[in-house]
Enzyme design. Structure first.
Site, short mmCIF file in Angstrom:
data_model
loop_
_atom_site.label_atom_id
_atom_site.label_comp_id
_atom_site.label_asym_id
_atom_site.label_seq_id
_atom_site.Cartn_x
_atom_site.Cartn_y
_atom_site.Cartn_z
N GLY A 14 0.83 -1.21 0.00
CA GLY A 14 0.00 0.00 0.00
C GLY A 14 0.86 1.25 0.00
CB THR A 39 -6.72 -1.21 -1.13
OG1 THR A 39 -6.03 -1.48 0.09
CG2 THR A 39 -8.21 -1.36 -0.94
N GLY A 40 -3.82 -2.81 -2.11
CA GLY A 40 -2.39 -2.61 -2.36
C GLY A 40 -2.04 -2.95 -3.80
CB VAL A 61 -3.19 -9.71 8.65
CG1 VAL A 61 -1.85 -9.65 7.95
CG2 VAL A 61 -3.93 -8.39 8.54
CG ASN A 103 -5.39 -13.26 13.42
OD1 ASN A 103 -5.82 -13.95 14.35
ND2 ASN A 103 -6.00 -13.16 12.26
CE1 TYR A 149 -9.03 3.02 8.37
CE2 TYR A 149 -9.54 5.29 8.88
CZ TYR A 149 -8.62 4.32 8.56
OH TYR A 149 -7.29 4.65 8.44
CE LYS A 153 -6.86 1.80 10.94
NZ LYS A 153 -5.58 1.06 10.85
NE ARG A 190 -7.17 8.16 1.81
CZ ARG A 190 -7.13 8.72 3.00
NH1 ARG A 190 -6.82 9.98 3.15
NH2 ARG A 190 -7.39 8.01 4.07
N1 UDP Z 1 -13.34 15.85 -0.73
C1 UDP Z 1 -13.75 16.70 -1.74
N2 UDP Z 1 -13.76 16.23 -3.03
C2 UDP Z 1 -13.38 14.96 -3.36
C3 UDP Z 1 -12.96 14.10 -2.32
C4 UDP Z 1 -12.96 14.59 -1.02
O1 UDP Z 1 -14.10 17.86 -1.51
O2 UDP Z 1 -13.44 14.61 -4.56
C5 UDP Z 1 -13.33 16.37 0.65
C6 UDP Z 1 -14.04 15.45 1.66
O3 UDP Z 1 -15.41 15.76 1.73
C7 UDP Z 1 -13.30 15.78 2.93
C8 UDP Z 1 -11.89 16.16 2.46
O4 UDP Z 1 -12.00 16.45 1.08
O5 UDP Z 1 -13.87 16.89 3.57
C9 UDP Z 1 -10.87 15.06 2.66
O6 UDP Z 1 -11.42 13.88 2.15
P1 UDP Z 1 -10.61 12.53 1.99
O7 UDP Z 1 -11.51 11.54 1.37
O8 UDP Z 1 -9.31 12.80 1.30
O9 UDP Z 1 -10.21 12.06 3.46
P2 UDP Z 1 -10.82 12.27 4.93
O10 UDP Z 1 -9.92 13.26 5.55
O11 UDP Z 1 -12.25 12.77 4.85
O12 UDP Z 1 -10.75 10.93 5.53
#
Ligand code: UDP
Length: 328
Positions: A14, A39-40, A61, A103, A149, A153, A190
């Site tokens: 990853g 996902t890796g 794992v 594990n 998630y 965690k 992201r």
């Molecule tokens: N975000 C956005 N447009 C995108 C993807 C994400 O505006 O196409 C926003 C999302 O709503 C969040 C921030 O960017 O407020 C960071 O999102 P990400 O999924 O990267 O990670 P998070 O910090 O939410 O886990």
């Protein structure tokens, strides 16, 4: 006889796992990578297979983990880690954080190894205090889309502390804030790969909500340095590692537009459920205990990351589908 110290890194193929493999190879450890490749991507560690001090197991794992020989350190970095991933593979996300961690703790006990787990700023949920210190207990919706998630965690931290307190296992907990750099998946949903991918394809940048929510982005090399220092410290409670340079998503989009030179604009899309409104690490502990703070500015880190994404094959940049999880 190889007398290098032996480290198992889960999630090795990853984004973060592969950078950790590189670091431990550089420090002359014997590195055993493990990943189920959901996902890796093996391309992230392709360059390591020729080395005498690297080996790799394709394994999930969440099922019993066996590694022959000695182990001195275990770094548990296997987990889906983007909101899109949690939505697509929620059960695997829960299992790798809970069963997987159990594990690996058992393996660490059997091998008398020190175990470091990758926790996350998501344990703070949608925080009501900003910046977030380690003492803050969080504001998490267990049954929301991020709950799979966040709660995995949180459980992971709890069981790790229990193994430390009950069995005397040597454990370390890093709480990772938003991190970026080369080898992020272009299609992981992201914000950074989304914006850069859109700019490269000549599409508008999809800003969720009005873009007033904040994040604080840490360059991957800084994160790896913090994790390395934490592993070799004697501190067992969680430590935030992240870059406190906070920015709104709207401003971040504008930075990406400037960086890529695209003529595209930001377009607003619906804000995902339970999207945290603010996020910024309080890194007082990391500074005091590890003597660590980030060194790479956002402008430097973004440039390196943009060059990486630009260098990917064109068909990968154009291919937007989230089909990776069908690979197996
Ligand atoms: N975000 C956005 N447009 C995108 C993807 C994400 O505006 O196409 C926003 C999302 O709503 C969040 C921030 O960017 O407020 C960071 O999102 P990400 O999924 O990267 O990670 P998070 O910090 O939410 O886990």
């Amino acid at each position: 006889m190889d007398n290098r110290k032996r480290v198992l890194i889960t999630g090795a193929a990853g984004f973060l796992g592969s950078h950790l493999c590189d670091r431990f190879i550089k420090e002359d450890f014997y590195v055993i990578g493990m990943d189920n490749l959901i996902t890796g991507d093996l391309r992230n560690i392709d360059h390591l297979f020729k080395l005498p001090n690297f080996e790799f197991y394709q394994h999930d794992v969440s099922k019993f983990v066996h590694v022959p020989g000695e182990l001195h350190y275990i770094l548990h970095f296997a987990s889906p880690a983007s909101p899109i991933d949690y939505l697509k593979i929620p059960i695997q996300t829960l299992k790798v954080g809970s069963l997987g961690t159990h594990n690996l703790l058992g393996l660490a006990r059997g091998k008398n190894a020190r175990m470091l787990i990758a926790s996350t700023s998501e344990v703070y949920g949608d925080p009501t205090v900003n910046p977030q210190p380690e003492e803050y207990w969080g504001n998490v919706n267990p049954v929301g889309p991020r709950g799979v998630y966040d709660e995995a965690k949180r459980f992971q931290e709890a069981i790790t502390m229990a193994y430390h307190n009950f069995h005397g296992l040597e454990t370390r907990i890093v709480r990772i804030f938003n991190t970026y750099g080369p080898r992020m998946r272009l299609n992981d949903g992201r914000v950074l790969p989304a914006f850069i991918g859109q700019a490269l394809r000549g599409e508008p940048l999809t800003m969720f909500g009005d873009g007033s929510q904040t994040r604080s982005f840490c360059y991957v090399d800084d994160l790896v340095e913090g994790i390395y220092r934490l592993l070799f410290s004697d501190y067992v409670l969680p430590v935030n590692i992240g870059n406190p340079d906070e920015i709104t998503i709207k401003e971040f989009g504008e930075e990406i537009i400037k960086l890529t030179g695209t003529d595209q604009k930001l377009v607003s899309k619906p804000l995902p459920v339970n999207d945290p409104k603010q996020r910024r690490p309080d890194i007082t502990k990391a500074k005091q205990i590890l003597g660590w703070e980030p060194k790479v500015s956002r402008s430097e880190g973004l440039k390196i990351t943009y060059d990486y994404f630009k260098s990917l094959p064109a068909q990968e940049i154009l291919h937007k589908d989230f089909t990776y999880y069908n690979k197996r």
